[in-house]
Design an enzyme around this catalytic site. Structure first.
Site, PDB file in Angstrom:
ATOM      1  N   ASN A  99       8.598  -9.715  -2.133  1.00  0.00           N
ATOM      2  CA  ASN A  99       8.325 -10.965  -1.883  1.00  0.00           C
ATOM      3  C   ASN A  99       6.509 -10.973  -2.742  1.00  0.00           C
ATOM      4  O   ASN A  99       6.118 -12.480  -2.883  1.00  0.00           O
ATOM      5  CB  ASN A  99       8.195 -11.589  -1.307  1.00  0.00           C
ATOM      6  CG  ASN A  99       7.568 -10.891   0.194  1.00  0.00           C
ATOM      7  OD1 ASN A  99       6.500 -10.490  -0.305  1.00  0.00           O
ATOM      8  ND2 ASN A  99       8.239 -11.163   1.342  1.00  0.00           N
ATOM      9  N   LEU A 100       5.853  -9.846  -2.530  1.00  0.00           N
ATOM     10  CA  LEU A 100       4.409 -10.112  -2.470  1.00  0.00           C
ATOM     11  C   LEU A 100       3.207 -11.529  -2.057  1.00  0.00           C
ATOM     12  O   LEU A 100       2.310 -11.881  -2.128  1.00  0.00           O
ATOM     13  CB  LEU A 100       3.788 -10.890  -4.087  1.00  0.00           C
ATOM     14  CG  LEU A 100       4.674  -9.820  -6.060  1.00  0.00           C
ATOM     15  CD1 LEU A 100       4.362 -10.686  -6.797  1.00  0.00           C
ATOM     16  CD2 LEU A 100       4.077  -8.369  -5.555  1.00  0.00           C
ATOM     17  N   ILE A 120      13.988 -10.469   1.244  1.00  0.00           N
ATOM     18  CA  ILE A 120      15.086  -9.478   1.700  1.00  0.00           C
ATOM     19  C   ILE A 120      15.657  -9.888   2.366  1.00  0.00           C
ATOM     20  O   ILE A 120      16.646 -10.265   2.806  1.00  0.00           O
ATOM     21  CB  ILE A 120      14.296  -7.620   1.446  1.00  0.00           C
ATOM     22  CG1 ILE A 120      13.919  -7.585   2.954  1.00  0.00           C
ATOM     23  CG2 ILE A 120      13.846  -7.082   0.679  1.00  0.00           C
ATOM     24  CD1 ILE A 120      13.609  -6.732   4.074  1.00  0.00           C
ATOM     25  N   TYR A 133       0.955  -1.382   0.263  1.00  0.00           N
ATOM     26  CA  TYR A 133       0.003   0.273  -0.325  1.00  0.00           C
ATOM     27  C   TYR A 133       0.731   0.936  -0.019  1.00  0.00           C
ATOM     28  O   TYR A 133       0.905   2.238  -0.712  1.00  0.00           O
ATOM     29  CB  TYR A 133      -0.893  -0.161   1.266  1.00  0.00           C
ATOM     30  CG  TYR A 133      -1.835   1.513   1.297  1.00  0.00           C
ATOM     31  CD1 TYR A 133      -2.488   1.748   0.734  1.00  0.00           C
ATOM     32  CD2 TYR A 133      -1.674   1.567   3.290  1.00  0.00           C
ATOM     33  CE1 TYR A 133      -2.760   3.492   1.253  1.00  0.00           C
ATOM     34  CE2 TYR A 133      -2.285   2.991   3.270  1.00  0.00           C
ATOM     35  CZ  TYR A 133      -3.074   3.457   2.165  1.00  0.00           C
ATOM     36  OH  TYR A 133      -3.405   4.908   2.974  1.00  0.00           O
ATOM     37  N   TYR A 152       4.981  -6.472  17.198  1.00  0.00           N
ATOM     38  CA  TYR A 152       5.434  -4.947  15.859  1.00  0.00           C
ATOM     39  C   TYR A 152       6.335  -3.989  16.171  1.00  0.00           C
ATOM     40  O   TYR A 152       7.204  -3.626  15.744  1.00  0.00           O
ATOM     41  CB  TYR A 152       4.146  -4.939  15.345  1.00  0.00           C
ATOM     42  CG  TYR A 152       4.590  -3.387  14.737  1.00  0.00           C
ATOM     43  CD1 TYR A 152       4.724  -3.599  12.797  1.00  0.00           C
ATOM     44  CD2 TYR A 152       3.933  -2.668  14.908  1.00  0.00           C
ATOM     45  CE1 TYR A 152       5.248  -2.883  12.668  1.00  0.00           C
ATOM     46  CE2 TYR A 152       3.559  -1.195  13.496  1.00  0.00           C
ATOM     47  CZ  TYR A 152       5.019  -1.582  12.513  1.00  0.00           C
ATOM     48  OH  TYR A 152       4.480  -0.333  11.625  1.00  0.00           O
TER      49      TYR A 152
END
Ligand code: UDP
Length: 331
Positions: free
Chosen positions: A32-33, A52, A11, A141
């Protein structure tokens, strides 16, 4: 020279790629979709599909491209999921940063603009939050992003790498022409969920908690429009290229809106009823997160254009109406 955008199919990353290309930068993208969409990547950017954390893959990209700077968006970013699956977050986010910094070191790439987050502050003791507010994350996170900030700091000291950490508050909206926008599966964020209710794709908005110590009892957040957010990244990249010192900037609007205020604003923008119901609090949600973005304005010269929250919601609404199934590219 090329700007390498990691996570450029997501996004926020896709809006970065778009704006860089429009401003005339040469852009390469790695994604990496897993959560990104191939269609979201501007056709003028070179696209490398891969992870990555795959060092030989990342080395092959650095060997092909003359990288002058990196925008790093490639990370998991859901607070709730991170509480359930901290190792998933440490692996992707922290280990991903480890491999990236190793490859940057190997190829002598010095400049990185990094997506950090207000979640590094945890439950703040002061409002608005400045960059010197203590960082005490309350979920994995936020912890992963804080660790990533620290890794860049130590690599700055040891290897002369330069970084800007941009601590985002709540990002919303889409490019004005709706060619790209927000498409998560599952969706967890407030603005797209409200708009999915407005479109009849969900029955109602669940308001997570009405007993917070705020005027209407619902959580207060600071919303920043994605195109404005990306403008700050490009300013930060130029700042580093011009020798600016490594540091962090908050990106927000200095204004807080409660969940109920966001709902009202969305009702106004869409002209829809948008049913809502009260639900229990969501674990890990701080009551109030509002940024002071004065430092980004003073040092980077950042001037957000979408200062009205209805205007931000309008850009998101235009995207959702024109793309009711998002990119609809289920892989
Ligand atoms: N929220 C809500 N209902 C939802 C999704 C979010 O009430 O279905 C609230 C959430 O508790 C938080 C605010 O909206 O106070 C923004 O949540 P979001 O997930 O968009 O962003 P976050 O602040 O977690 O980064």
């Amino acid at each position: 020279m090329t700007v390498l955008v990691l996570g450029g199919a997501g996004y926020i990353g896709s809006h970065a790629v778009d704006q860089l290309v429009e401003k005339g930068y040469d852009v390469a993208v790695v994604d990496n979709l897993v959560t990104g969409h191939r269609q979201a990547v501007h056709p003028k950017a070179r696209f490398y599909e891969g992870d990555i954390r795959d060092k030989s893959f990342l080395q092959s990209v650095f060997a092909k491209e003359k990288v002058e700077g990196i925008l790093h968006f490639a990370a998991f970013s859901l607070v709730g999921e991170s509480v359930e699956k901290p190792l998933k977050y440490f692996n992707n986010n922290i280990y991903g940063m480890q491999v990236l910094l190793e490859v940057m070191e190997e190829y002598g790439v010095k400049n990185i603009v990094f997506s950090s987050t207000a979640a590094t502050y945890g439950e703040p003791e002061e409002t608005p939050i400045t960059e010197t507010t203590p960082q005490k994350p309350t979920n994995p996170y936020g912890e992963s992003k804080l660790t990533m900030e620290k890794m860049m700091k130590w690599c700055h000291e040891a290897y002369g790498m330069n970084f800007v950490a941009l601590r985002y508050f709540n990002v919303a909206g889409a490019k004005e022409n709706s060619s790209i926008g927000e498409d998560h599966d599952p969706e967890t964020h407030l603005v797209p969920i409200i708009l999915q209710v407005a479109l009849g794709q969900r029955d109602s908005l669940k308001i997570f908690g009405t007993d917070y110590p705020t005027p209407d009892g619902t959580c207060i957040r600071d919303y920043v429009q994605v195109v404005d957010l990306i403008a700050a990244h490009i300013l930060a990249l130029e700042y580093l290229k011009n020798g600016g010192e490594s540091t962090a900037f908050n990106l927000g609007s200095n204004t807080g809106y409660s969940v109920k205020e966001m709902l009202e604003a969305a009702r106004k923008v869409t002209g829809k009823v948008i049913p809502a119901e009260v639900a229990p609090r969501r674990a890990g949600d701080p009551s109030i997160l509002v940024a002071s973005a004065d430092k980004a304005k003073a040092i980077l010269g950042w001037q957000p254009q979408h200062t009205d929250v209805e205007d931000i919601i309008q850009t998101a609404w235009n995207w959702h109406v024109s793309h009711p199934k998002g990119y609809n590219d289920k892989k």
